[in-house]
Enzyme design. Sequence first.
Site, PDB file in Angstrom:
ATOM      1  N   GLY A  78       1.934   3.093   2.270  1.00  0.00           N
ATOM      2  CA  GLY A  78       2.974   3.107   3.309  1.00  0.00           C
ATOM      3  C   GLY A  78       4.257   2.482   2.770  1.00  0.00           C
ATOM      4  O   GLY A  78       5.352   3.058   2.886  1.00  0.00           O
ATOM      5  N   HIS A  79       4.117   1.311   2.163  1.00  0.00           N
ATOM      6  CA  HIS A  79       5.280   0.663   1.546  1.00  0.00           C
ATOM      7  C   HIS A  79       5.839   1.534   0.414  1.00  0.00           C
ATOM      8  O   HIS A  79       7.051   1.678   0.265  1.00  0.00           O
ATOM      9  CB  HIS A  79       4.888  -0.698   0.965  1.00  0.00           C
ATOM     10  CG  HIS A  79       4.323  -1.670   1.950  1.00  0.00           C
ATOM     11  ND1 HIS A  79       3.004  -2.024   1.978  1.00  0.00           N
ATOM     12  CD2 HIS A  79       4.909  -2.382   2.948  1.00  0.00           C
ATOM     13  CE1 HIS A  79       2.789  -2.907   2.933  1.00  0.00           C
ATOM     14  NE2 HIS A  79       3.931  -3.142   3.554  1.00  0.00           N
ATOM     15  N   HIS A 128       0.857  -1.182   0.000  1.00  0.00           N
ATOM     16  CA  HIS A 128       0.000   0.000   0.000  1.00  0.00           C
ATOM     17  C   HIS A 128       0.898   1.239   0.000  1.00  0.00           C
ATOM     18  O   HIS A 128       2.131   1.116  -0.097  1.00  0.00           O
ATOM     19  CB  HIS A 128      -0.944  -0.024   1.208  1.00  0.00           C
ATOM     20  CG  HIS A 128      -0.247  -0.305   2.508  1.00  0.00           C
ATOM     21  ND1 HIS A 128       0.667   0.550   3.072  1.00  0.00           N
ATOM     22  CD2 HIS A 128      -0.292  -1.384   3.340  1.00  0.00           C
ATOM     23  CE1 HIS A 128       1.127   0.047   4.203  1.00  0.00           C
ATOM     24  NE2 HIS A 128       0.566  -1.137   4.389  1.00  0.00           N
TER      25      HIS A 128
HETATM   26  P1  AMP Z   1       5.015  -5.073   6.437  1.00  0.00           P
HETATM   27  O1  AMP Z   1       4.788  -5.452   5.001  1.00  0.00           O
HETATM   28  O2  AMP Z   1       3.761  -4.773   7.184  1.00  0.00           O
HETATM   29  O3  AMP Z   1       5.959  -6.003   7.148  1.00  0.00           O
HETATM   30  O4  AMP Z   1       5.775  -3.675   6.385  1.00  0.00           O
HETATM   31  C1  AMP Z   1       6.942  -3.511   5.650  1.00  0.00           C
HETATM   32  C2  AMP Z   1       7.539  -2.157   5.972  1.00  0.00           C
HETATM   33  O5  AMP Z   1       6.605  -1.139   5.620  1.00  0.00           O
HETATM   34  C3  AMP Z   1       7.853  -1.982   7.457  1.00  0.00           C
HETATM   35  O6  AMP Z   1       9.072  -1.289   7.599  1.00  0.00           O
HETATM   36  C4  AMP Z   1       6.687  -1.176   7.947  1.00  0.00           C
HETATM   37  O7  AMP Z   1       6.977  -0.385   9.075  1.00  0.00           O
HETATM   38  C5  AMP Z   1       6.407  -0.291   6.739  1.00  0.00           C
HETATM   39  N1  AMP Z   1       5.027   0.198   6.787  1.00  0.00           N
HETATM   40  C6  AMP Z   1       3.903  -0.540   6.913  1.00  0.00           C
HETATM   41  N2  AMP Z   1       2.816   0.270   6.992  1.00  0.00           N
HETATM   42  C7  AMP Z   1       3.276   1.539   6.932  1.00  0.00           C
HETATM   43  C8  AMP Z   1       2.660   2.821   6.978  1.00  0.00           C
HETATM   44  N3  AMP Z   1       1.343   2.960   7.116  1.00  0.00           N
HETATM   45  N4  AMP Z   1       3.455   3.914   6.889  1.00  0.00           N
HETATM   46  C9  AMP Z   1       4.799   3.780   6.772  1.00  0.00           C
HETATM   47  N5  AMP Z   1       5.449   2.604   6.722  1.00  0.00           N
HETATM   48  C10 AMP Z   1       4.698   1.493   6.795  1.00  0.00           C
END
Ligand code: AMP
Length: 287
Positions: free
Chosen positions: A39-40, A37
Amino acid sequence: MTRLIVADTVAQVRECVKAWKKEGLTVGLVPTMGYLHEGHASLVQKAREECDKVIASVFVNPTQFGPNEDLEAYPRDFERDCALLEACGADAVFHPVPSEMYAGDFSTWVDMQGLTAGLCGKTRPTHFRGVCTVVSKLFNIVTPDRAYFGQKDAQQLAVIRRMVRDLNIDVQVVGCPIVREEDGLAKSSRNTYLSATERQAALVLSRAVAQGRTLACEGEKDAARIVAEMRRVIEAEPMARIDYVEAVDADTIEPVERLSRDTLFAMAVYIGKTRLIDNFIVRTTEA
Ligand code: AMP
């Protein structure tokens, strides 16, 4: 737009990175579990700005899930992930199957003490062992110059920084701000679990963040008062069940009573069966 390189094996990644390094190019790594999304995307974009080449990993890491957690149910859509990565300008994606990362007789772990005991580590006792192990493997496989992590997972970011320091890993860890939906909910792959009513109820997390931040901005120095006010906001929502709301030192994850150093206010809250996290940091030093 350059075509995204899809690498399924460690050998393919190594070959790719070796060619880049031979040209003297810098490499940024964005580790993810996929179902990407904005965030990523913000991490990939930051890496794009700072590095010559950007590689993301998409791997639902089994070792960071507990026995009763959502490993099987975790959302996956690799085609969509590739489209997003390409649109953000990533050069490559590492997408291994679990057996590529964990041999049947895998037996070496990176197991941190202290920082991993509180907050999410209390409810998820083996989680950070899985995170530290997979991230150090990714660092060894990719050998990036910089690696990008979200502040959304604030404890994880502190843990990775400590691991890199403790193990002298030659990588610069870059923390990136939380990306939110328009109504404030922190973006998360797990938000897809929420029903429409749960999605509304989930707004208590960002409301608690806003409330806590306001108190801190107004000069409240008593961490327990801020936490109590955040809990009050969350407890007003019948669908919400608090796992924890705590104030800790942002680097050491030790409990804080008065705000004198960078203080992390972090929470995990169940909305129905879905466990969501959110946080904010009150900085007393320059970010
Ligand atoms: P995940 O796929 O949930 O393991 O997340 C992968 C990376 O994306 C991690 O470093 C998370 O902290 C970052 N991440 C996930 N959601 C967000 C968000 N809403 N804003 C910023 N970084 C994010």
